[in-house]
Every structure is written in structure tokens, then in C-alpha cells.
Design a protein around this motif. Structure first.
Motif, short mmCIF file in Angstrom:
data_model
loop_
_atom_site.label_atom_id
_atom_site.label_comp_id
_atom_site.label_asym_id
_atom_site.label_seq_id
_atom_site.Cartn_x
_atom_site.Cartn_y
_atom_site.Cartn_z
N ASP A 31 0.85 -1.19 0.00
CA ASP A 31 0.00 0.00 0.00
C ASP A 31 0.88 1.24 0.00
O ASP A 31 1.89 1.31 0.71
CB ASP A 31 -0.92 -0.01 1.23
CG ASP A 31 -2.05 0.99 1.11
OD1 ASP A 31 -3.21 0.55 1.02
OD2 ASP A 31 -1.79 2.21 1.11
N ASN A 88 -12.89 -3.17 2.76
CA ASN A 88 -13.84 -2.06 2.80
C ASN A 88 -14.84 -2.22 1.65
O ASN A 88 -14.46 -2.61 0.54
CB ASN A 88 -13.10 -0.72 2.66
CG ASN A 88 -12.22 -0.43 3.87
OD1 ASN A 88 -12.60 -0.74 5.00
ND2 ASN A 88 -11.07 0.16 3.64
N GLU A 96 -12.20 3.37 -1.21
CA GLU A 96 -11.76 4.42 -2.14
C GLU A 96 -11.59 3.91 -3.56
O GLU A 96 -11.88 4.62 -4.51
CB GLU A 96 -10.42 5.01 -1.67
CG GLU A 96 -10.53 5.91 -0.46
CD GLU A 96 -9.17 6.46 -0.05
OE1 GLU A 96 -8.16 6.08 -0.65
OE2 GLU A 96 -9.15 7.26 0.90
N VAL A 97 -11.06 2.73 -3.68
CA VAL A 97 -10.76 2.20 -5.02
C VAL A 97 -11.80 1.12 -5.36
O VAL A 97 -11.88 0.09 -4.67
CB VAL A 97 -9.33 1.61 -5.07
CG1 VAL A 97 -9.05 1.06 -6.47
CG2 VAL A 97 -8.31 2.68 -4.70
N HIS A 101 -10.40 -5.61 -3.08
CA HIS A 101 -9.06 -5.85 -2.51
C HIS A 101 -9.17 -6.10 -1.03
O HIS A 101 -10.08 -5.62 -0.36
CB HIS A 101 -8.14 -4.66 -2.78
CG HIS A 101 -8.70 -3.34 -2.33
ND1 HIS A 101 -9.66 -2.67 -3.04
CD2 HIS A 101 -8.43 -2.58 -1.25
CE1 HIS A 101 -9.97 -1.54 -2.41
NE2 HIS A 101 -9.24 -1.47 -1.31
N HIS A 103 -7.00 -5.73 2.52
CA HIS A 103 -5.84 -5.13 3.18
C HIS A 103 -5.26 -6.17 4.14
O HIS A 103 -6.00 -6.76 4.93
CB HIS A 103 -6.24 -3.92 4.03
CG HIS A 103 -6.82 -2.76 3.26
ND1 HIS A 103 -6.13 -1.59 3.07
CD2 HIS A 103 -8.01 -2.60 2.65
CE1 HIS A 103 -6.88 -0.75 2.38
NE2 HIS A 103 -8.03 -1.33 2.11
N LYS A 119 -9.89 5.94 9.29
CA LYS A 119 -9.84 5.29 7.99
C LYS A 119 -8.67 4.32 7.93
O LYS A 119 -7.56 4.67 8.28
CB LYS A 119 -9.68 6.36 6.91
CG LYS A 119 -9.35 5.87 5.54
CD LYS A 119 -10.61 5.38 4.82
CE LYS A 119 -10.27 4.99 3.38
NZ LYS A 119 -9.35 3.89 3.28
P1 AMP Z 1 -9.78 1.28 0.11
O1 AMP Z 1 -10.06 2.57 0.83
O2 AMP Z 1 -10.18 0.07 0.91
O3 AMP Z 1 -10.37 1.30 -1.27
O4 AMP Z 1 -8.22 1.17 -0.02
C1 AMP Z 1 -7.51 1.72 -1.08
C2 AMP Z 1 -6.06 1.68 -0.72
O5 AMP Z 1 -5.31 1.88 -1.89
C3 AMP Z 1 -5.62 2.75 0.29
O6 AMP Z 1 -5.10 2.15 1.46
C4 AMP Z 1 -4.55 3.54 -0.49
O7 AMP Z 1 -3.47 3.95 0.33
C5 AMP Z 1 -4.12 2.52 -1.53
N1 AMP Z 1 -3.55 3.09 -2.74
C6 AMP Z 1 -4.02 4.12 -3.48
N2 AMP Z 1 -3.23 4.33 -4.55
C7 AMP Z 1 -2.23 3.42 -4.49
C8 AMP Z 1 -1.11 3.13 -5.30
N3 AMP Z 1 -0.83 3.82 -6.43
N4 AMP Z 1 -0.29 2.12 -4.94
C9 AMP Z 1 -0.54 1.40 -3.81
N5 AMP Z 1 -1.60 1.62 -3.01
C10 AMP Z 1 -2.44 2.62 -3.34
#
Ligand code: AMP
Length: 120
Positions: A31, A88, A96-97, A101, A103, A119
Motif C-alpha cells: 500500500d 472495505n 476508495e478504489v 481488494h 488489506h 480510515k
Molecule cells: P480502500 O479505501 O479500501 O479502497 O483502499 C484503497 C487503498 O489503496 C488505500 O489504502 C490507499 O493507500 C491505496 N492506494 C491508493 N493508490 C495506491 C497506489 N498507487 N499504490 C498502492 N496503493 C495505493
């Protein structure tokens, strides 16, 4: 593939990452903003937006996330001492993404679950 998520670009190598594992079903990488000493994202290669979109046909791939989590935990030497897996889901889950996935957080005692505003 039409759905080009951030994580799809990482899996394809378009966006750089520190990949720690890859096979035909999942990819794992560090991450970018670690919340623990070890913070690894284990991502399905197939860009399913969230758990809200999973289908029975995805069962093998989703189960594989746990198999890979165990392997990574063993590689980190925390399989016995413990670690945390978090998925999440959606807006209220602070996802967020939009690409499924898991963690993997590890490195010492992680404490209990945080308050909703913490968060992860
Ligand atoms: P979520 O909020 O569960 O969708 O987690 C998304 C995660 O992606 C967060 O912990 C971010 O820090 C991580 N993240 C965002 N962009 C990148 C990236 N380019 N490389 C690695 N991790 C990322």
C-alpha cells in the motif's frame, strides 16, 4: 479490458508498485500509504468493483485471496503472531478504489478496531 481501475493499471504494470505476489487470479503489492509496519493490498486481477458485486462464479478467486493472505503472512513471519485482514465495501465502508481488494496489516499488536473515522 474495458474497466481500467487504478489497480488494473498496477496489475498491468502501467502504474508502478512494489509487487510481492502475482498469479493468474490475484496480485499483491505494498500500500502506498501504509497504516501499519506491513500493509499489503491483495487484489483480484478481475476488476470487480466491490463485494456488493460478487457472483457465485467468483467464489474460487475470492477464496484464493485468503490462501494468498496466509502465504504472505508466512513470508512476513506473522502467521502465528497474527495480523489483520480488512475489506472495505462501498461509500459507508470508506472504500476508495472500486476494485475488490483485501488489506493485510501486520507488525506488532494492532489494537482493537478503531472508531469509524479512523480510515484504514
Ligand atoms: P480502500 O479505501 O479500501 O479502497 O483502499 C484503497 C487503498 O489503496 C488505500 O489504502 C490507499 O493507500 C491505496 N492506494 C491508493 N493508490 C495506491 C497506489 N498507487 N499504490 C498502492 N496503493 C495505493
Amino acid at each position: 479490458m474495458s474497466e481500467e481501475t487504478l489497480f488494473t493499471k498496477i496489475i498491468n504494470g502501467t502504474i508502478p508498485s512494489k509487487t510481492v505476489y502475482h498469479d493468474d487470479l490475484v496480485t499483491a503489492f505494498l500500500d502506498i500509504a501504509p497504516k501499519a509496519e506491513h500493509h499489503i493490498l491483495i487484489v483480484t486481477n478481475k476488476p470487480i468493483p466491490s463485494v456488493a458485486h460478487v457472483e457465485p462464479e467468483d467464489e474460487k478467486m475470492l477464496g484464493h485471496l485468503f490462501i494468498v493472505a496466509r502465504k504472505i503472512a508466512e513470508d512476513l513471519g506473522v502467521n502465528e503472531s497474527g495480523y489483520r485482514l480488512i475489506v472495505n465495501v462501498g461509500k459507508n465502508g470508506c472504500q476508495e478504489v472500486p476494485h475488490i481488494h483485501m488489506h493485510l496489516l501486520a507488525g506488532g499488536y494492532l489494537g482493537g478496531f478503531g472508531f469509524p473515522n479512523d480510515k484504514i
